[in-house]
Design a protein around this motif. Structure first.
Motif, mmCIF file in Angstrom:
data_model
loop_
_atom_site.group_PDB
_atom_site.id
_atom_site.type_symbol
_atom_site.label_atom_id
_atom_site.label_comp_id
_atom_site.label_asym_id
_atom_site.label_seq_id
_atom_site.Cartn_x
_atom_site.Cartn_y
_atom_site.Cartn_z
ATOM 1 N N ALA A 190 15.173 85.692 66.190
ATOM 2 C CA ALA A 190 15.420 84.422 65.500
ATOM 3 C C ALA A 190 16.583 83.658 66.118
ATOM 4 C CB ALA A 190 15.700 84.683 64.017
ATOM 5 N N LEU A 191 17.370 84.323 66.951
ATOM 6 C CA LEU A 191 18.490 83.663 67.612
ATOM 7 C C LEU A 191 17.998 82.832 68.790
ATOM 8 C CD1 LEU A 191 20.938 86.711 67.763
ATOM 9 C CD2 LEU A 191 21.049 84.800 66.157
ATOM 10 N N ASP A 192 18.773 81.807 69.155
ATOM 11 C CA ASP A 192 18.368 81.022 70.313
ATOM 12 C C ASP A 192 18.771 81.767 71.590
ATOM 13 O OD1 ASP A 192 21.065 80.413 71.080
ATOM 14 O OD2 ASP A 192 21.082 78.660 69.769
ATOM 15 N N TYR A 193 18.283 81.275 72.702
ATOM 16 C CA TYR A 193 18.432 81.983 73.976
ATOM 17 C C TYR A 193 19.894 82.252 74.314
ATOM 18 C CZ TYR A 193 18.016 82.982 78.979
ATOM 19 O OH TYR A 193 18.106 83.569 80.223
ATOM 20 N N ASP A 194 20.747 81.236 74.198
ATOM 21 C CA ASP A 194 22.152 81.402 74.563
ATOM 22 C C ASP A 194 22.837 82.447 73.702
ATOM 23 O OD1 ASP A 194 21.942 79.523 76.561
ATOM 24 O OD2 ASP A 194 22.650 77.860 75.328
ATOM 25 N N GLN A 195 22.492 82.481 72.424
ATOM 26 C CA GLN A 195 23.081 83.482 71.537
ATOM 27 C C GLN A 195 22.607 84.889 71.905
ATOM 28 O OE1 GLN A 195 21.628 81.571 68.002
ATOM 29 N NE2 GLN A 195 23.668 80.892 67.371
ATOM 30 N N GLN A 196 21.347 85.004 72.261
ATOM 31 C CA GLN A 196 20.825 86.294 72.685
ATOM 32 C C GLN A 196 21.543 86.780 73.946
ATOM 33 O OE1 GLN A 196 16.608 85.755 73.150
ATOM 34 N NE2 GLN A 196 16.181 85.959 70.970
ATOM 35 N N VAL A 197 21.727 85.882 74.903
ATOM 36 C CA VAL A 197 22.403 86.238 76.151
ATOM 37 C C VAL A 197 23.831 86.692 75.863
ATOM 38 C CG1 VAL A 197 23.344 85.318 78.305
ATOM 39 C CG2 VAL A 197 21.010 84.755 77.630
ATOM 40 N N ARG A 198 24.516 85.960 75.006
ATOM 41 C CA ARG A 198 25.907 86.306 74.699
ATOM 42 C C ARG A 198 26.003 87.692 74.060
ATOM 43 N NH1 ARG A 198 28.623 85.782 70.102
ATOM 44 N NH2 ARG A 198 27.102 84.353 69.198
ATOM 45 N N LEU A 199 25.152 87.964 73.089
ATOM 46 C CA LEU A 199 25.198 89.250 72.395
ATOM 47 C C LEU A 199 24.813 90.409 73.319
ATOM 48 C CD1 LEU A 199 23.649 88.237 68.952
ATOM 49 C CD2 LEU A 199 26.008 88.945 69.380
ATOM 50 N N LEU A 200 23.759 90.208 74.124
ATOM 51 C CA LEU A 200 23.351 91.271 75.038
ATOM 52 C C LEU A 200 24.383 91.500 76.138
ATOM 53 C CD1 LEU A 200 19.496 90.806 75.514
ATOM 54 C CD2 LEU A 200 20.679 92.709 74.412
ATOM 55 N N SER A 201 25.015 90.440 76.596
ATOM 56 C CA SER A 201 26.050 90.575 77.630
ATOM 57 C C SER A 201 27.185 91.456 77.140
ATOM 58 C CB SER A 201 26.592 89.198 78.027
ATOM 59 O OG SER A 201 25.590 88.403 78.618
ATOM 60 N N ASP A 202 27.502 91.328 75.854
ATOM 61 C CA ASP A 202 28.591 92.108 75.272
ATOM 62 C C ASP A 202 28.208 93.569 75.047
ATOM 63 O OD1 ASP A 202 30.227 89.904 75.236
ATOM 64 O OD2 ASP A 202 29.823 89.399 73.144
ATOM 65 N N LYS A 203 26.940 93.820 74.738
ATOM 66 C CA LYS A 203 26.530 95.150 74.296
ATOM 67 C C LYS A 203 25.774 95.970 75.347
ATOM 68 C CE LYS A 203 27.108 96.494 70.816
ATOM 69 N NZ LYS A 203 28.277 97.217 70.253
ATOM 70 N N LEU A 204 25.248 95.303 76.392
ATOM 71 C CA LEU A 204 24.367 95.991 77.336
ATOM 72 C C LEU A 204 25.108 96.313 78.630
ATOM 73 C CD1 LEU A 204 21.373 96.816 77.213
ATOM 74 C CD2 LEU A 204 20.832 94.733 78.478
ATOM 75 N N ASP A 205 25.132 97.592 78.982
ATOM 76 C CA ASP A 205 25.774 98.032 80.216
ATOM 77 C C ASP A 205 24.712 98.207 81.301
ATOM 78 O OD1 ASP A 205 27.285 99.124 82.211
ATOM 79 O OD2 ASP A 205 27.672 101.038 81.193
ATOM 80 N N LEU A 206 24.547 97.161 82.120
ATOM 81 C CA LEU A 206 23.504 97.188 83.142
ATOM 82 C C LEU A 206 23.824 98.143 84.288
ATOM 83 C CD1 LEU A 206 22.431 93.429 83.393
ATOM 84 C CD2 LEU A 206 21.349 95.298 82.145
ATOM 85 N N SER A 207 25.048 98.611 84.364
ATOM 86 C CA SER A 207 25.377 99.580 85.408
ATOM 87 C C SER A 207 24.623 100.888 85.190
ATOM 88 C CB SER A 207 26.887 99.853 85.434
ATOM 89 O OG SER A 207 27.314 100.536 84.251
ATOM 90 N N ARG A 208 24.170 101.109 83.970
ATOM 91 C CA ARG A 208 23.372 102.301 83.683
ATOM 92 C C ARG A 208 22.029 102.276 84.409
ATOM 93 N NH1 ARG A 208 22.520 103.020 77.492
ATOM 94 N NH2 ARG A 208 21.505 104.891 78.313
ATOM 95 N N LEU A 209 21.620 101.093 84.857
ATOM 96 C CA LEU A 209 20.322 100.933 85.503
ATOM 97 C C LEU A 209 20.427 100.949 87.029
ATOM 98 C CD1 LEU A 209 18.961 98.067 83.208
ATOM 99 C CD2 LEU A 209 18.767 100.544 82.889
ATOM 100 N N SER A 210 21.550 101.414 87.541
ATOM 101 C CA SER A 210 21.764 101.392 88.994
ATOM 102 C C SER A 210 21.038 102.509 89.726
ATOM 103 C CB SER A 210 23.270 101.476 89.295
ATOM 104 O OG SER A 210 23.818 102.686 88.779
#
Length: 272
Positions: A190-210
């Motif tokens: 239900a969140l807009d795209y920018d809000q989704q990006v902001r929340l995921l950026s804070d919570k998602l550690d993409l280094s785990r996918l290296s």
């Protein structure tokens, strides 16, 4: 998929399949008469399809092609498909680029040049055939065990080069990422795209996918969390609900498993 495997919990099933998914796909193909019939028709007619219009009018061939690109739901959207096949997919004004949809971009890249039919290439037909079967298999196991098909797709799609924008553009990847990040997927939508990006950026550690092992661990965590806290099927909450009736940001906490970010962290610690 055999009953002895499908009776297992999701994580053991995943670990059994991911070691050699191709073998699992081949076994499934033998039991799927619809897939075999569809591919037989596609193989016999592919070389005679030389224009976008001919592909659009050949329902059986189009079904296989779209299935290979995770676009089966678009099969009746003739205008959309026509644009994807006739526009320059590298242009910023093209539908493929404006959509941000990874599947649409891949389809447009493969089918936008008809100076020589894309289906005239044996390699292309072979790739479409394999992708169609793999996607079909993953859809099948997804129906039997919720999340399993998405976990397998995530594992074979994500690489060390995957960025948050790539995840945001792919609904299946995004679903996995949302869950692991601790969000309620139905409300997160239900969140807009920018809000989704902001929340995921804070919570998602993409280094785990290296690394490939990191990607697999990520997929395992998704399945474990899904078993503990299955996705809801209710209508996504309104923005007012997400942010609290007073308009404060406290309502965002409801996005997290158990109602708070600390609960999500505790659950992760308990499982992994």
């Amino acid at each position: 998929m055999s009953s002895s495997i499908s009776a297992m919990p999701a994580v053991p099933q995943y670990l059994s399949i991911v070691k050699d998914e191709q073998t699992a796909v081949n076994k499934w193909e033998k039991t799927s008469s619809d897939s075999r019939q569809g591919l037989a028709t596609f193989a016999s007619e592919a070389s005679s399809i030389t224009t976008p219009d001919q592909l659009l009018k050949n329902y059986k061939a189009l079904k296989v092609v779209l299935g290979a690109y995770n676009m089966s739901s678009n099969i009746d959207q003739t205008a959309v498909l026509k644009q994807l096949m006739t526009q320059d997919p590298t242009s910023s004004t093209s539908l493929a680029q404006r959509s941000g949809n990874a599947s649409w971009k891949a389809f447009a890249k493969a089918f936008s040049d008809w100076s020589t039919s894309p289906l005239a290439s044996a390699d292309t037909v072979s790739t479409i055939t394999q992708n169609y079967l793999t996607n079909g298999y993953e859809s099948s196991v997804q129906e039997e065990t919720p999340g399993l098909g998405d976990a397998l797709y995530f594992t074979r799609t994500v690489t060390s080069d995957t960025k948050l924008t790539n995840i945001m553009a792919d609904p299946k990847l995004l679903k996995v990422a949302e869950k692991v990040a601790g969000f309620d997927t139905t409300q997160f939508g239900a969140l807009d795209y920018d809000q989704q990006v902001r929340l995921l950026s804070d919570k998602l550690d993409l280094s785990r996918l290296s690394t490939s092992s990191g990607v697999q661990r990520f997929a395992e965590q998704y399945l474990a969390l899904l078993q503990v806290n299955p996705d809801k099927t209710t209508t996504p909450a309104s923005m007012l609900t997400l942010y609290g009736s007073s308009g404060s940001s406290d309502g965002v906490l409801s996005l997290f498993t158990g109602g708070s970010s600390s609960t999500s962290s505790n659950l992760y610690s308990a499982l992994f």
